[in-house]
Enzyme design. Sequence first.
Site, PDB file in Angstrom:
ATOM      1  N   LYS A   1      -8.945  -0.990   1.057  1.00  0.00           N
ATOM      2  CA  LYS A   1      -9.743  -1.216   1.228  1.00  0.00           C
ATOM      3  C   LYS A   1     -10.813  -2.559   1.105  1.00  0.00           C
ATOM      4  O   LYS A   1     -10.863  -1.620   0.015  1.00  0.00           O
ATOM      5  CB  LYS A   1     -10.394  -0.289   2.597  1.00  0.00           C
ATOM      6  CG  LYS A   1     -10.101   0.709   3.521  1.00  0.00           C
ATOM      7  CD  LYS A   1     -10.471  -0.532   4.439  1.00  0.00           C
ATOM      8  CE  LYS A   1      -8.732  -0.096   5.815  1.00  0.00           C
ATOM      9  NZ  LYS A   1      -8.865  -1.317   6.657  1.00  0.00           N
TER      10      LYS A   1
ATOM     11  N   GLU B   1       0.379  -1.253  -0.156  1.00  0.00           N
ATOM     12  CA  GLU B   1      -0.012  -0.284   0.228  1.00  0.00           C
ATOM     13  C   GLU B   1       1.077   1.622  -0.124  1.00  0.00           C
ATOM     14  O   GLU B   1       1.780   1.317   0.367  1.00  0.00           O
ATOM     15  CB  GLU B   1      -0.619   0.535   1.206  1.00  0.00           C
ATOM     16  CG  GLU B   1      -1.603   1.130   1.346  1.00  0.00           C
ATOM     17  CD  GLU B   1      -2.848   0.934   2.542  1.00  0.00           C
ATOM     18  OE1 GLU B   1      -3.468   2.228   2.851  1.00  0.00           O
ATOM     19  OE2 GLU B   1      -2.664   0.266   2.938  1.00  0.00           O
TER      20      GLU B   1
END
Length: 416
Positions: free
Chosen positions: A233, A217
């Site tokens: 997410k 990420e």
Amino acid sequence: MGIERLGDLGTAADVLRVLGAATSRRGLPPPAALTGDWFGSAAVIAPSVAIVPVDPATVFAIRPGPGGDVVGGGWIGYLSYPDAAADGAGARIPEAAGGWTDNVLRLDRDGCWWQETLSETPPPSWVGDALTASPIDQECEIDWAEPDFERHQAGVAACLDAIRAGEVYQACVCTQFTGRLRGSPLEFFADAITRTTPARAAYLAGGWGAVASLSPELFLRRVGDRVASSPIKGTLPLYCDPAALLTSVKDVAENIMIVDLVRNDLGRVADTGTVTVPELLTVRAAPGVWHLVSTVAAQLRPQVTTAQLLTATFPPASVTGTPKQRARQLLSQWEPRRRGVYCGTVGMASPVAGTELNVAIRTVEFDADGGAVLGVGGGITADSDPRAEWQECLDKAAPIVRTAAGYASRERSTAS
């Protein structure tokens, strides 16, 4: 600035291993590495850099450059997640550490290595000598203990109660694997990036211990005054149909809520009207799992410093919750142990290439005595099932914890 084409030296893991061996023989600080997708390259390695404890307020305090094909060097380090946990214990390793390197080895997307320096002074001769050696695998094992299923489930239940009470809409509840290292943390990292190829991996080490981040990420990418963040997410194991992520009410809601939080965070330091969402709900593969990824971009106001940008955005939105401050307060009550580097950030600030920082998930923290901690977690929403959230933690840990399949089968029976 000096630039030299070196050609094919092997993989990032190979180069890291030979530099690690060379610095160890010479009594020099170990190498540091960024691998996967950094500054448009497949790897950026500092051959030897002293990573020392620093004041958390001073990290990455380099005016980011305009970008381009060259990195040259810069400040490389980490910043831990700032909050304590329910046990009130202090940090296991320094809360922040880093160091300056004026030369790096960079692996481009075509497989060619380049030696780059910020000055005209050539790198030490030992670097060239080291790169002619053959990499040697070292022994490395971690004896992992099982994470605390009951405490995690209690935290998820408390989060669901808080959501029903209207205190938060979402929060990222985490647990930890703890273990004991036998061997080299550098070898652990080199082996792990070879097996899992994470997009935002980073390795740092010093007398205080080591950090091996296998993150997928991006927290922040800043080039000049342009900034972007790509929160993750939504998660499914790789054996599942990735299209199911886009039809999951829970996963889509989780991602969109965090996108709004990132927009709010960047809006604090951005020019009015410049915050955009150029990418929303893209499905991407990461080690062991599918993720939903979005990207938020903005034009920063003139003269915004990195410290001001971090004040507005740190800790990363995807590992906290909404509303952010209340979620952080509650997470400190629900989680029994301090997160440490996990959920903080690792990266580099280059006066040439800009600043790139990961979200330090899938990250193992090693202390000076060989203790290892791996944090894993997931976003809890009103639609969350506590046992499914536990399984998500195991799925995320599986590529890192070598006996994770055994843990998964034991914990499924425990939770059934």
